[in-house]
Scaffold this active site. Structure first.
Site, mmCIF file in Angstrom:
data_model
loop_
_atom_site.group_PDB
_atom_site.id
_atom_site.type_symbol
_atom_site.label_atom_id
_atom_site.label_comp_id
_atom_site.label_asym_id
_atom_site.label_seq_id
_atom_site.Cartn_x
_atom_site.Cartn_y
_atom_site.Cartn_z
ATOM 1 N N LEU A 1 8.753 20.526 15.496
ATOM 2 C CA LEU A 1 10.098 20.039 16.080
ATOM 3 C C LEU A 1 10.034 18.562 16.404
ATOM 4 O O LEU A 1 9.093 17.906 16.461
ATOM 5 C CB LEU A 1 10.082 20.817 17.652
ATOM 6 C CG LEU A 1 10.474 22.271 17.859
ATOM 7 C CD1 LEU A 1 10.501 22.737 19.098
ATOM 8 C CD2 LEU A 1 11.966 22.385 17.177
ATOM 9 N N ASP A 2 11.205 17.867 16.319
ATOM 10 C CA ASP A 2 11.378 16.439 16.404
ATOM 11 C C ASP A 2 10.669 16.000 17.934
ATOM 12 O O ASP A 2 10.717 16.924 18.918
ATOM 13 C CB ASP A 2 12.580 15.989 16.054
ATOM 14 C CG ASP A 2 13.146 16.056 14.846
ATOM 15 O OD1 ASP A 2 12.333 16.520 13.807
ATOM 16 O OD2 ASP A 2 14.231 16.311 14.638
ATOM 17 N N PHE A 3 10.181 14.867 17.880
ATOM 18 C CA PHE A 3 9.877 14.224 18.897
ATOM 19 C C PHE A 3 10.760 14.537 20.247
ATOM 20 O O PHE A 3 10.358 14.987 21.373
ATOM 21 C CB PHE A 3 9.376 12.894 19.055
ATOM 22 C CG PHE A 3 8.830 12.181 20.140
ATOM 23 C CD1 PHE A 3 7.493 12.305 20.519
ATOM 24 C CD2 PHE A 3 9.513 11.172 20.751
ATOM 25 C CE1 PHE A 3 6.988 11.878 21.553
ATOM 26 C CE2 PHE A 3 8.991 10.469 21.875
ATOM 27 C CZ PHE A 3 7.820 10.882 22.159
ATOM 28 N N LYS B 1 19.955 18.345 12.641
ATOM 29 C CA LYS B 1 20.658 16.840 13.041
ATOM 30 C C LYS B 1 21.264 16.391 11.648
ATOM 31 O O LYS B 1 22.536 15.981 12.063
ATOM 32 C CB LYS B 1 19.535 15.957 13.536
ATOM 33 C CG LYS B 1 18.897 16.126 14.869
ATOM 34 C CD LYS B 1 17.877 15.256 15.202
ATOM 35 C CE LYS B 1 17.267 15.624 16.326
ATOM 36 N NZ LYS B 1 15.759 14.884 16.548
#
Ligand code: URA
Length: 275
Positions: A104-106, A192
């Site tokens: 998962l992104d930061f 995104k």
């Protein structure tokens, strides 16, 4: 306590209950040296020696499956050369070495599966197996039906067209909307980028579902063990994916994935170590 043989085998993480039943019916399981093919057989796992294909099942390290709600601003890896917080910081009390299944992104949060079951993780991550993942997202502006249709049909990104997504409107305010979006691919920053492509940048992203697993009411930073039912559902999903891929590969000859997972069962991963 006596329990069904297939449940004992599934409990070790070697296979789903259904697969264990197939092994029993096929005569691959022995209890105290005798082949057992009766599916209703109950055994006390503390008092008998069970073997599958001649291998003692209790000599295998049990698999561990954890579900973490990764908080925002935390790396989804086990360490970060830049010294940022990682998911490992949240696994207090866990002495078995588990690995995150996917990223998962930061700045994203939500459901992360961590396990020492290497083969299962490989299957869930392999793009060929298309495990669905659902994200709750807050986006800029009120989304139009036209944009939803585009997302559902696939949008053009720089690395190609996306596969169709399932999109559900959750709520809207004056300046923002919330959507649930389900995708089966796992490209970098995919959600995104998809939302950017239709002109609605993501302001917040939470993974709420992965295959049969639900984030539920875990708070960011909290984790729990999967229930037996969840672990079994996950193993069944992985077995189905492999079986389907093998069936279609038989119809159309295609190269196999780099590390194919045997349909005959889950071998213990050599990578899973206890620390
Ligand atoms: N898609 C994204 O863009 N970010 C994530 O963290 C997960 C899916």
């Amino acid at each position: 306590m006596e329990i069904r043989l297939q449940k004992v085998i599934a409990g070790t993480g070697l296979a789903s209950r259904r697969k264990a039943e197939e092994w029993i019916a096929a005569g691959r399981v022995t209890v105290n040296g005798k082949v057992v093919t009766e599916l209703g057989t109950k055994v006390d796992p503390d008092r008998v020696h069970i073997k599958v294909d001649g291998k003692h099942i209790s000599s295998t390290q049990p698999y561990v499956y954890l579900l973490l709600n990764k908080p925002k601003n935390v790396m989804s890896t086990l360490n970060d050369p830049g010294g940022r917080p990682t998911v490992k910081d949240f696994l207090r009390g866990i002495s078995v070495r588990v690995f995150p299944v996917g990223r998962l992104d930061f700045d994203s949060e939500g459901l992360m599966l961590l396990t020492n079951h290497g083969d299962l993780a490989q299957t869930l991550l392999h793009p060929r197996y298309h495990v669905p993942k659902t994200y709750l997202i807050k986006i800029k502006q009120v989304v139009t039906d036209d944009h939803i249709r585009q997302l559902e049909q696939g949008v053009q990104l720089e690395d190609g067209m996306t596969s169709p997504a399932i999109v559900k409107k959750v709520k809207k305010a004056k300046l923002n909307s919330w959507l649930e979006i389900t995708i089966r691919e796992g490209r970098q920053h995919q959600v995104k980028r998809m939302m950017e492509a239709v002109g609605h940048p993501v302001l917040k992203l939470t993974r709420i579902k992965m295959g049969p697993l639900l984030l539920g009411d875990l708070e960011p930073g909290e984790f729990r063990y999967l229930t037996d039912r969840e672990a079994n559902a996950l193993r069944e999903l992985a077995e189905q994916k492999v079986a389907l891929a093998e069936d279609s590969a038989q119809q159309v000859p295609r190269p196999r994935p780099k590390r194919p997972v045997s349909r005959a069962g889950w071998a213990r991963s050599k990578k899973a170590k206890v620390v």
